[in-house]
Design an enzyme around this catalytic site. Structure first.
Site, PDB file in Angstrom:
ATOM      1  N   LYS A  33       0.823  -1.216   0.000  1.00 57.60           N
ATOM      2  CA  LYS A  33       0.000   0.000   0.000  1.00 57.60           C
ATOM      3  C   LYS A  33       0.855   1.263   0.000  1.00 57.60           C
ATOM      4  CE  LYS A  33      -0.815   0.374   5.016  1.00 57.60           C
ATOM      5  NZ  LYS A  33      -0.243   1.699   5.240  1.00 57.60           N
ATOM      6  N   THR A  34       1.985   1.236   0.717  1.00 56.84           N
ATOM      7  CA  THR A  34       2.835   2.427   0.756  1.00 56.84           C
ATOM      8  C   THR A  34       3.380   2.745  -0.634  1.00 56.84           C
ATOM      9  OG1 THR A  34       3.462   1.972   3.052  1.00 56.84           O
ATOM     10  CG2 THR A  34       4.864   3.473   1.814  1.00 56.84           C
ATOM     11  N   ASP A 216      -4.043   7.458   4.886  1.00 55.69           N
ATOM     12  CA  ASP A 216      -3.579   6.097   5.143  1.00 55.69           C
ATOM     13  C   ASP A 216      -4.280   5.537   6.380  1.00 55.69           C
ATOM     14  OD1 ASP A 216      -2.073   3.788   4.873  1.00 55.69           O
ATOM     15  OD2 ASP A 216      -0.393   4.575   6.037  1.00 55.69           O
ATOM     16  N   GLU A 217      -4.387   4.220   6.454  1.00 55.50           N
ATOM     17  CA  GLU A 217      -4.977   3.524   7.608  1.00 55.50           C
ATOM     18  C   GLU A 217      -6.370   4.075   7.938  1.00 55.50           C
ATOM     19  OE1 GLU A 217      -3.612   0.936   8.573  1.00 55.50           O
ATOM     20  OE2 GLU A 217      -1.439   1.080   8.540  1.00 55.50           O
ATOM     21  N   GLN A 247      -7.997  -5.111   9.555  1.00 55.21           N
ATOM     22  CA  GLN A 247      -6.990  -4.701  10.537  1.00 55.21           C
ATOM     23  C   GLN A 247      -7.477  -3.540  11.401  1.00 55.21           C
ATOM     24  OE1 GLN A 247      -2.674  -5.017   9.324  1.00 55.21           O
ATOM     25  NE2 GLN A 247      -3.561  -4.990   7.269  1.00 55.21           N
ATOM     26  N   ARG A 587       1.987 -10.637  10.699  1.00 56.22           N
ATOM     27  CA  ARG A 587       3.279  -9.999  10.992  1.00 56.22           C
ATOM     28  C   ARG A 587       4.436 -10.888  10.520  1.00 56.22           C
ATOM     29  NH1 ARG A 587       1.704  -5.789  10.287  1.00 56.22           N
ATOM     30  NH2 ARG A 587      -0.173  -6.930   9.756  1.00 56.22           N
TER      31      ARG A 587
END
Length: 699
Positions: A33-34, A216-217, A247, A587
């Site tokens: 995504k970044t 973002d997020e 998430q 993770r």
């Protein structure tokens, strides 16, 4: 353009090339995504021709903002004269208020409080609130502010004596902040919203300034943040949000998953799903997909690994927490012997209390570890003392900061003397410094105390003069004047080392930012985040919440028992617990270990426990472990390397016809020149755009 998009997959490229209208990028864990966000930003600026200063990208942590900024600038190249604004929500609020807070009748030299400062304010309130802990009061206040509930409304809505008292504390707290020109972190957004909501002209101006907004997020946004975004989109719908509903794990601090679940319907947005995972091996993703599929409140997606097959997940079944700790320590010892760096190993837990046995096991095995969540550097008492001194140097009328350091180091101004000093000043409705200047304090203090107070203020006045000359010279004079690091006790070695470390940071900050001031440094430190802590050469131990946004080659999830993970409470949300499990699993890059114990000693007694339902839902079965650029331009050709024709004359005029590679034919309505750049406001058949001149050509 081809070079810019060549590193993206099909879905990422589609998202990066989306220009107008609302867009939801549903980005699964590890889906790049970044890269997608930063490429879209570069695409808007380098290909479409949107001025960088007309974009705004918001994140939640300094770490994420810094990473995005670094990547974006690499894509944009060094020739960008005005870099795009890419920062946290709270930094944006800070920048906005430093320009506009006067619209609320407040001064621009406000003090920004951190969590420790807030607790000190609470302790200054009426003693009738003392039966609440500072954390209870501050939690209530934060919740109200993030729901746009002012103190008077909170008082009206109180349905019990308990909440009525909390609302009174909220009212007293906010009155103290306003009387002393202070803001807390929530105020950075709340006050920004209040200005935008009450002033249509400013809202329109800000919306026209930031034509393209990315967040973002987005699954972590609360009501206040979304309300602020709506005001920033007053004149357009160019809001691109990136997030993962699977998430969403912060409901306890106000995050509302419905914002991302209903974004497409609310904003009429296009949705693009990023499902290719570049982080984890296939067995890890199979478990994550299987677990989260049991949730009903989700948009729905399934991650696929680009890294192929790997080791199966290892299920560790232990008699108790001691056996669990020893087993995990044994596996980590083997990994370290194989050359795996300790920084690539993490132990995750749902409850912080479960870390005790793990710490003991790692200590027995002499494995270096870092428990994430220890006291932050800038929250240590000695550093807070230095920062309070700096605040007083900037504002001698800052009684709040003065109260912290008036007797640090000790100067015969103890508790009784301080009560006399501050109460006398308050009775005259003056700051302590102004009361001192008017000689109103002399009669309340002894000769020695008057001498010490005079010496303190004389020194601070001299330091103010030093600060006008040079920040580095000021620091040397400050250290010589107060010698906070020169302690005599052997127990103060760490304190001295911490102050030395801070002085080193101070010098580096002003060497790197010679045109900024001491107030800029203080704002920078106030915005520091606990998620920005760097971990050394050690195994990381942390809660699942703390692990969000991180990744490790080898991950151990402990305490996977019913009642512990998921944590079963009356007010609990099983779907959010499952999302926590999803976050924990994703993770891991190479291999995942899931551990449960048949019994655990907790809260003073030993209990028999059943394995977590998540183990079955994720289809994790026992498995025997097998371990053994720069953008270039050919100026001579008159052609931008990005494919846009550059006008050789370098000038346009109102009314001339131009062509843009994406928007087509248009007519120039206005020409602006600023900072060596030429900007054109162009009407493309009713679609009006502000475009850099380099990106169009005459027709």
């Amino acid at each position: 353009m081809d070079t810019l998009l060549s590193q993206l997959n099909q879905a990422q490229a589609e998202a990066a090339q989306h220009i107008d209208g609302a867009l939801l990028i549903l980005a699964g864990a590890g889906s790049g995504k970044t890269k997608t966000i930063t490429t879209r930003l570069a695409y808007l600026i380098k290909v479409v021709g949107i001025p960088p200063q007309c974009t705004l990208t918001l994140t939640f942590t300094n770490k994420a903002a810094n990473e995005m900024r670094t990547r974006a600038l690499q894509l944009l190249g060094a020739e960008i004269p005005h870099p795009p604004l890419l920062c946290t929500f709270h930094r944006f609020g800070l920048l906005f208020l430093r320009e506009h807070i006067h619209h609320l009748g407040r001064k621009h030299d406000f003090i920004l409080l951190d969590s420790d400062d807030q607790k000190r304010v609470i302790k200054k309130l009426d003693s009738s609130f003392a039966y609440f802990s500072p954390a209870q009061i501050l939690g209530y206040i934060s919740s109200c502010k993030n729901k746009l509930i002012p103190p008077d409304q909170a008082r009206k809505q109180a349905k019990s004596e308990h909440f009525l008292d909390l609302s009174k504390a909220y009212q007293a707290y906010q009155a103290f902040l306003e009387d002393n020109n202070m803001l807390d972190f929530d105020d950075l957004l709340l006050k920004s919203y209040e200005i935008l909501a009450s002033n249509t002209e400013i809202a329109t101006m800000m919306s026209e300034r930031y034509q393209y907004i990315m967040v973002d997020e987005y699954q972590d946004t609360n009501f206040l943040q979304v309300s602020l975004l709506q005001k920033l989109c007053t004149t357009h719908s160019n809001l691109c949000v990136v997030g993962d509903d699977d998430q969403s794990i912060y409901s306890w601090r106000g995050a509302d998953i419905s914002h991302i679940l209903h974004f497409a319907q609310t904003f009429g947005a296009k949705t693009i799903t990023l499902a290719q995972n570049y982080r984890s091996k296939e067995p890890i993703l199979r478990a994550a997909n299987a677990l989260i599929a049991h949730n009903t409140s989700r948009l729905g997606k399934e991650l696929h690994s680009t890294r192929g097959q790997g080791d199966e997940i290892v299920l560790l079944s232990n008699d108790d927490e001691v056996a669990e700790a020893n087993t995990i320590a044994s596996h980590i010892t083997t990994l370290l012997a194989q050359g795996i760096a300790p920084t690539q190993i993490a132990i995750l837990f749902r409850l912080n209390a479960l870390s005790r046995s793990i710490e003991e096991g790692l200590n027995r095995a002499k494995i270096p570890y870092k428990l994430i969540g220890a006291t932050r550097f800038y929250e240590r008492a000695e550093i807070k003392d230095v920062l309070a001194y700096f605040r007083v140097v900037l504002n001698l009328n800052d009684d709040f900061s003065l109260s912290r350091i008036i007797n640090v180091p000790k100067r015969s101004l103890g508790k009784i003397a301080q009560e006399k000093i501050f109460s006398t000043a308050q009775s005259h409705k003056l700051s302590v410094y102004k009361a001192y200047k008017q000689r109103l304090l002399e009669s309340t203090l002894s000769h020695t105390q008057n001498k010490q107070l005079r010496a303190l203020f004389d020194t601070i006045e001299l330091l103010q003069a030093k600060l006008q000359e040079s920040a580095l010279g000021f620091l040397d004079a400050f250290d010589e004047s107060f010698a906070l690091r020169l302690q005599t006790s052997a127990d103060d070695i760490d304190r001295r080392a911490n102050i030395e470390e801070f002085y080193g940071y101070f010098r580096d900050f002003f060497m790197q930012n010679p045109h900024q001031g001491l107030d800029d440094l203080l704002y920078e430190l106030s915005l520091s985040s606990s998620s920005d802590v760097e971990v050394g050469e050690s195994v990381s131990c942390m809660s699942v919440h703390s692990s969000k946004g991180l990744e490790f080659d080898y991950v151990f999830i402990i305490g996977c028992e019913e009642g512990f993970f998921p944590l079963l409470r009356e007010e609990g949300d099983l779907q959010e617990e499952r999302r926590l499990g999803y976050v924990a699993i994703t993770r891991a890059r190479e291999k995942l270990f899931v551990s449960h114990a048949h019994s655990r000693f907790y809260k003073g007694k030993r209990e028999s426990l059943a394995p977590s339902r998540f183990i079955k839902e994720a289809r994790i079965h026992f498995c025997e472990d097998s371990f053994a650029k720069v953008d270039s331009r050919d100026d001579s050709s008159g052609v931008d390397s990005r494919g846009a024709k550059v006008d050789s004359s370098g000038s346009f005029s109102k009314g001339c016809a131009v062509s843009h590679k994406i928007f087509g034919l248009g007519v120039v309505q206005e020409v602006r020149r600023q900072g060596g750049q030429e900007y054109l406001r162009i009407n493309f058949g009713g679609n009006i755009r502000l475009i850099l001149a380099d990106f169009v050509q005459r027709v």
